[in-house]
Design a protein around this motif. Structure first.
Motif, PDB file in Angstrom:
ATOM      1  N   GLY A  78      -6.725  44.632 -94.751  1.00  0.00           N
ATOM      2  CA  GLY A  78      -5.562  44.599 -93.873  1.00  0.00           C
ATOM      3  C   GLY A  78      -5.671  45.644 -92.789  1.00  0.00           C
ATOM      4  O   GLY A  78      -6.435  46.616 -92.888  1.00  0.00           O
ATOM      5  N   SER A  79      -4.899  45.447 -91.748  1.00  0.00           N
ATOM      6  CA  SER A  79      -4.897  46.357 -90.615  1.00  0.00           C
ATOM      7  C   SER A  79      -3.970  47.529 -90.892  1.00  0.00           C
ATOM      8  O   SER A  79      -2.765  47.343 -91.103  1.00  0.00           O
ATOM      9  CB  SER A  79      -4.438  45.628 -89.352  1.00  0.00           C
ATOM     10  OG  SER A  79      -4.085  46.535 -88.335  1.00  0.00           O
ATOM     11  N   ALA A  80      -4.518  48.739 -90.866  1.00  0.00           N
ATOM     12  CA  ALA A  80      -3.688  49.923 -91.082  1.00  0.00           C
ATOM     13  C   ALA A  80      -2.622  50.031 -89.997  1.00  0.00           C
ATOM     14  O   ALA A  80      -1.477  50.411 -90.278  1.00  0.00           O
ATOM     15  CB  ALA A  80      -4.561  51.177 -91.106  1.00  0.00           C
ATOM     16  N   GLN A  81      -2.986  49.705 -88.766  1.00  0.00           N
ATOM     17  CA  GLN A  81      -2.008  49.786 -87.673  1.00  0.00           C
ATOM     18  C   GLN A  81      -0.861  48.812 -87.886  1.00  0.00           C
ATOM     19  O   GLN A  81       0.316  49.168 -87.722  1.00  0.00           O
ATOM     20  CB  GLN A  81      -2.680  49.505 -86.330  1.00  0.00           C
ATOM     21  CG  GLN A  81      -1.693  49.523 -85.161  1.00  0.00           C
ATOM     22  CD  GLN A  81      -2.354  49.282 -83.811  1.00  0.00           C
ATOM     23  OE1 GLN A  81      -3.581  49.181 -83.717  1.00  0.00           O
ATOM     24  NE2 GLN A  81      -1.541  49.171 -82.762  1.00  0.00           N
ATOM     25  N   THR A  82      -1.195  47.585 -88.265  1.00  0.00           N
ATOM     26  CA  THR A  82      -0.148  46.583 -88.489  1.00  0.00           C
ATOM     27  C   THR A  82       0.780  47.014 -89.618  1.00  0.00           C
ATOM     28  O   THR A  82       2.008  46.890 -89.519  1.00  0.00           O
ATOM     29  CB  THR A  82      -0.775  45.226 -88.809  1.00  0.00           C
ATOM     30  OG1 THR A  82      -1.566  44.795 -87.693  1.00  0.00           O
ATOM     31  CG2 THR A  82       0.285  44.184 -89.096  1.00  0.00           C
ATOM     32  N   LEU A  83       0.207  47.516 -90.697  1.00  0.00           N
ATOM     33  CA  LEU A  83       1.022  47.967 -91.827  1.00  0.00           C
ATOM     34  C   LEU A  83       1.875  49.166 -91.442  1.00  0.00           C
ATOM     35  O   LEU A  83       3.046  49.276 -91.843  1.00  0.00           O
ATOM     36  CB  LEU A  83       0.109  48.305 -93.010  1.00  0.00           C
ATOM     37  CG  LEU A  83      -0.538  47.096 -93.708  1.00  0.00           C
ATOM     38  CD1 LEU A  83      -1.714  47.539 -94.567  1.00  0.00           C
ATOM     39  CD2 LEU A  83       0.493  46.347 -94.550  1.00  0.00           C
ATOM     40  N   TYR A  84       1.309  50.079 -90.670  1.00  0.00           N
ATOM     41  CA  TYR A  84       2.037  51.256 -90.192  1.00  0.00           C
ATOM     42  C   TYR A  84       3.237  50.858 -89.342  1.00  0.00           C
ATOM     43  O   TYR A  84       4.365  51.315 -89.559  1.00  0.00           O
ATOM     44  CB  TYR A  84       1.061  52.115 -89.395  1.00  0.00           C
ATOM     45  CG  TYR A  84       1.635  53.266 -88.594  1.00  0.00           C
ATOM     46  CD1 TYR A  84       1.918  54.479 -89.194  1.00  0.00           C
ATOM     47  CD2 TYR A  84       1.821  53.152 -87.216  1.00  0.00           C
ATOM     48  CE1 TYR A  84       2.399  55.560 -88.451  1.00  0.00           C
ATOM     49  CE2 TYR A  84       2.302  54.213 -86.458  1.00  0.00           C
ATOM     50  CZ  TYR A  84       2.591  55.413 -87.084  1.00  0.00           C
ATOM     51  OH  TYR A  84       3.062  56.467 -86.347  1.00  0.00           O
ATOM     52  N   GLU A  85       3.006  49.978 -88.397  1.00  0.00           N
ATOM     53  CA  GLU A  85       4.096  49.549 -87.525  1.00  0.00           C
ATOM     54  C   GLU A  85       5.104  48.703 -88.273  1.00  0.00           C
ATOM     55  O   GLU A  85       6.314  48.783 -88.002  1.00  0.00           O
ATOM     56  CB  GLU A  85       3.511  48.807 -86.322  1.00  0.00           C
ATOM     57  CG  GLU A  85       2.701  49.727 -85.406  1.00  0.00           C
ATOM     58  CD  GLU A  85       1.963  49.011 -84.295  1.00  0.00           C
ATOM     59  OE1 GLU A  85       1.416  49.702 -83.412  1.00  0.00           O
ATOM     60  OE2 GLU A  85       1.920  47.763 -84.308  1.00  0.00           O
ATOM     61  N   SER A  86       4.643  47.928 -89.248  1.00  0.00           N
ATOM     62  CA  SER A  86       5.569  47.149 -90.070  1.00  0.00           C
ATOM     63  C   SER A  86       6.433  48.063 -90.923  1.00  0.00           C
ATOM     64  O   SER A  86       7.623  47.785 -91.154  1.00  0.00           O
ATOM     65  CB  SER A  86       4.789  46.186 -90.974  1.00  0.00           C
ATOM     66  OG  SER A  86       4.087  45.225 -90.203  1.00  0.00           O
ATOM     67  N   ALA A  87       5.847  49.166 -91.402  1.00  0.00           N
ATOM     68  CA  ALA A  87       6.607  50.118 -92.214  1.00  0.00           C
ATOM     69  C   ALA A  87       7.704  50.775 -91.388  1.00  0.00           C
ATOM     70  O   ALA A  87       8.836  50.943 -91.861  1.00  0.00           O
ATOM     71  CB  ALA A  87       5.667  51.171 -92.798  1.00  0.00           C
ATOM     72  N   ALA A 125       3.573  56.722 -76.339  1.00  0.00           N
ATOM     73  CA  ALA A 125       2.303  57.452 -76.392  1.00  0.00           C
ATOM     74  C   ALA A 125       2.565  58.884 -76.854  1.00  0.00           C
ATOM     75  O   ALA A 125       2.342  59.859 -76.127  1.00  0.00           O
ATOM     76  CB  ALA A 125       1.631  57.437 -75.027  1.00  0.00           C
ATOM     77  N   ILE A 126       3.062  59.000 -78.080  1.00  0.00           N
ATOM     78  CA  ILE A 126       3.393  60.298 -78.674  1.00  0.00           C
ATOM     79  C   ILE A 126       2.601  60.437 -79.965  1.00  0.00           C
ATOM     80  O   ILE A 126       2.575  59.525 -80.799  1.00  0.00           O
ATOM     81  CB  ILE A 126       4.905  60.411 -78.969  1.00  0.00           C
ATOM     82  CG1 ILE A 126       5.721  60.289 -77.679  1.00  0.00           C
ATOM     83  CG2 ILE A 126       5.225  61.718 -79.683  1.00  0.00           C
ATOM     84  CD1 ILE A 126       7.223  60.279 -77.907  1.00  0.00           C
ATOM     85  N   ASN A 127       1.964  61.582 -80.149  1.00  0.00           N
ATOM     86  CA  ASN A 127       1.200  61.827 -81.358  1.00  0.00           C
ATOM     87  C   ASN A 127       2.096  61.704 -82.591  1.00  0.00           C
ATOM     88  O   ASN A 127       3.239  62.170 -82.595  1.00  0.00           O
ATOM     89  CB  ASN A 127       0.587  63.232 -81.306  1.00  0.00           C
ATOM     90  CG  ASN A 127      -0.406  63.473 -82.434  1.00  0.00           C
ATOM     91  OD1 ASN A 127      -1.225  62.604 -82.754  1.00  0.00           O
ATOM     92  ND2 ASN A 127      -0.357  64.652 -83.035  1.00  0.00           N
ATOM     93  N   ASN A 128       1.583  61.052 -83.620  1.00  0.00           N
ATOM     94  CA  ASN A 128       2.296  60.805 -84.877  1.00  0.00           C
ATOM     95  C   ASN A 128       3.453  59.825 -84.718  1.00  0.00           C
ATOM     96  O   ASN A 128       4.298  59.711 -85.612  1.00  0.00           O
ATOM     97  CB  ASN A 128       2.798  62.106 -85.509  1.00  0.00           C
ATOM     98  CG  ASN A 128       1.659  63.000 -85.963  1.00  0.00           C
ATOM     99  OD1 ASN A 128       0.588  62.515 -86.324  1.00  0.00           O
ATOM    100  ND2 ASN A 128       1.882  64.301 -85.938  1.00  0.00           N
ATOM    101  N   VAL A 129       3.481  59.118 -83.591  1.00  0.00           N
ATOM    102  CA  VAL A 129       4.435  58.024 -83.386  1.00  0.00           C
ATOM    103  C   VAL A 129       3.659  56.771 -82.999  1.00  0.00           C
ATOM    104  O   VAL A 129       3.606  55.805 -83.751  1.00  0.00           O
ATOM    105  CB  VAL A 129       5.490  58.381 -82.318  1.00  0.00           C
ATOM    106  CG1 VAL A 129       6.415  57.187 -82.080  1.00  0.00           C
ATOM    107  CG2 VAL A 129       6.311  59.596 -82.744  1.00  0.00           C
ATOM    108  N   GLY A 130       3.065  56.771 -81.808  1.00  0.00           N
ATOM    109  CA  GLY A 130       2.240  55.649 -81.391  1.00  0.00           C
ATOM    110  C   GLY A 130       0.894  55.680 -82.091  1.00  0.00           C
ATOM    111  O   GLY A 130       0.260  56.739 -82.203  1.00  0.00           O
TER     112      GLY A 130
END
Length: 505
Positions: free
Chosen positions: A376-385, A413-418
């Protein structure tokens, strides 16, 4: 902690009968770990699940303080040990004692399920025992396990090694999955006597969700051990079993939450709401006035343009401003000058009591995917969370949905957000996980902090804080030193600062 759907009056009435006269809640069935449970296992189950939810929602307020979510009110005089981490064996004994009471209940459900050839009941008993034992190990390290839950036949149980308990719990969770599959096969063959139905006040008899919850607990336990080099081979062996499972993990919209029919009546309110929010008469309870917003979290939400700030916290009365102070400050502000808890965590007297939120489950999966442990995509899971956190808080209005507000947030475009803007993906995942667990699960945030040191939560500002460190564990309770002295003494001298849990570095 979203608002619950109305549950059936019949189930509520049944639970009221079962819980009548018990002090912990109107759903509780047995508070004496040495007495025999007489109720049918089907009736013990909903009472035990409700008690677990109450435990998770009300037992760890001090961790909201430690983890930068809440601070003490300036309206009260607070003892130093509640601000400088220098607590004793009398500190929060109920965390230990209540857990073992719940374990007795789930042990009864498991053994009755086995004796009556009811694999679903047996599986749920196993899963919930693993849930509570993990919390005990994560809090205390070595605890009674193999010789525990035997009542008066062994009232002074020996302690087991925390790592060995973890490994045994993984076996028990695998066994629970097998039992669920066996039950599914029997139901598929037309058997109608296995359904848990209304007695399951967490997943309403959906054994697919129980299977996903089981795998999510396994993943959480493996992630706890991520920083231990000597555990990597074991982790990979267990991950192979997870990958072979077709059950998957808890998904968006799948909170592990309990609601047997909470209503705005004495002893029947949702536990978080009634403990930290409002009484039946609508007046704030003392804990609402005692706990206020913490500046660390408020500053994080504000500087990252996070709409959740207005749902975790309430603005100062008569203003649109969120004001807070740091934990242990020598200059606390009175309540009229600070923010209290917000409408996203204090929804209503009938809100669900969350045991493990869907957003926590997705953050666990995001970290595992980023480590290459699962597909699975870590980015997709992160944004879904993040999206799920917004949804669970109810961050929506006529201007946008929770998904739209979440997307606007994580697209910055913020560290630990985007995602793209974050240079350390694990740090971003854990930081956002911390941001989502405010009020929901400070225990999980504390565990991540002990494991990874993230985020950089400030130490108490109380001047008497001589050891500048958030504790790595709790001390064994005084009840153990009073009634199981030989076995607890065998654990040696215990320090909340240096006696680490086996998975801590």
């Amino acid at each position: 902690m979203k608002r619950a759907n109305t549950y059936t009056a019949a189930v509520l009435a049944l639970l009221l009968i079962v819980g009548s006269g018990c002090k912990e809640s109107y759903f509780d069935i047995n508070n004496n770990p040495n007495s025999a449970t007489q109720s049918p296992a089907e009736l013990v189950l909903p009472s035990a699940l409700n008690a677990t939810a109450t435990y998770m929602n009300t037992s760890f307020a001090f961790l909201n303080l430690w983890m930068g979510y809440w601070n003490w009110s300036g309206n009260y005089s607070i003892g130093q040990q509640d601000k400088n981490y220098q607590f004793t064996t009398s500190f929060n004994n109920a965390i230990w004692n209540t857990a073992y009471t719940r374990l007795k209940d789930y042990n009864y459900v498991e053994t009755q399920g086995k004796s009556r050839n009811q694999p679903y009941l047996q599986a749920i008993g196993k899963v919930m025992k693993a849930f509570h034992y993990q919390i005990l190990v994560d809090t205390y390290g070595n605890v009674p396990y193999t010789s525990a839950l035997q009542g008066l036949s062994n009232a002074q149980p020996a302690y087991d090694n925390g790592q060995a308990i973890y490994e045994s719990l993984m076996v028990q969770l695998d066994s629970a999955q097998t039992l669920i599959q066996q039950g599914n096969t029997r139901v598929g063959n037309g058997e109608t006597s296995l359904g848990i139905g209304n007695n399951d006040v967490m997943f309403k008899g959906d054994m697919g969700k129980w299977a996903r919850f089981t795998n999510t607990l396994k993943l959480k336990m493996l992630l706890r051990q991520s920083e231990k080099s000597d555990r990597q081979a074991y982790i990979q062996t267990q991950l192979a079993k997870l990958k072979a499972s077709t059950a998957g993990f808890l998904r968006a919209g799948e909170n592990a939450s309990v609601n047997p029919g909470y209503i705005n009546s004495d002893n029947r309110q949702s536990p978080f709401y009634g403990t930290f929010g409002y009484g039946v008469n609508g007046a704030t309870v003392e804990n609402y006035n005692l706990y206020r917003a913490n500046k660390y979290a408020v500053d994080f939400y504000r500087t990252t343009n996070d709409d959740r700030i207005g749902f975790f916290y309430a603005p100062v009365a008569g203003t649109a401003n969120f004001v807070a102070t740091n934990f242990g400050t020598v200059n606390p502000l009175v309540n009229s000058q600070t923010s209290g808890l917000g409408s996203g965590v204090l929804v209503s007297a009938s809100q669900d009591a969350v045991v493990l939120s869907s957003h926590e489950a997705l953050f666990l999966q995001a970290e595992a995917a980023q480590r290459g442990w699962i597909s699975g995509s870590a980015q997709t899971l992160y944004e879904s969370a993040i999206t799920e956190s917004y949804r669970n808080l109810g961050v929506e209005d006529d201007q946008g949905t929770a998904a739209q507000y979440a997307q606007a947030y994580y697209s910055q475009a913020i560290n630990n957000v985007g995602w793209t803007a974050s240079t350390n993906k694990i740090q971003a995942i854990i930081t956002q996980k911390w941001a989502s667990l405010n009020g929901f699960s400070p225990f999980e945030a504390w565990s991540d902090y002990r494991r990874l040191g993230l985020p950089a939560v400030p130490i108490s500002q109380e001047p008497s804080t001589t050891i500048k460190q958030i504790p790595v564990r709790l001390l064994y309770p005084q009840t153990e030193y009073s009634y199981n002295s030989t076995n607890v003494a065998a654990q040696g001298t215990v320090s909340q600062f240096t006696s680490k849990i086996f998975w801590e570095n």
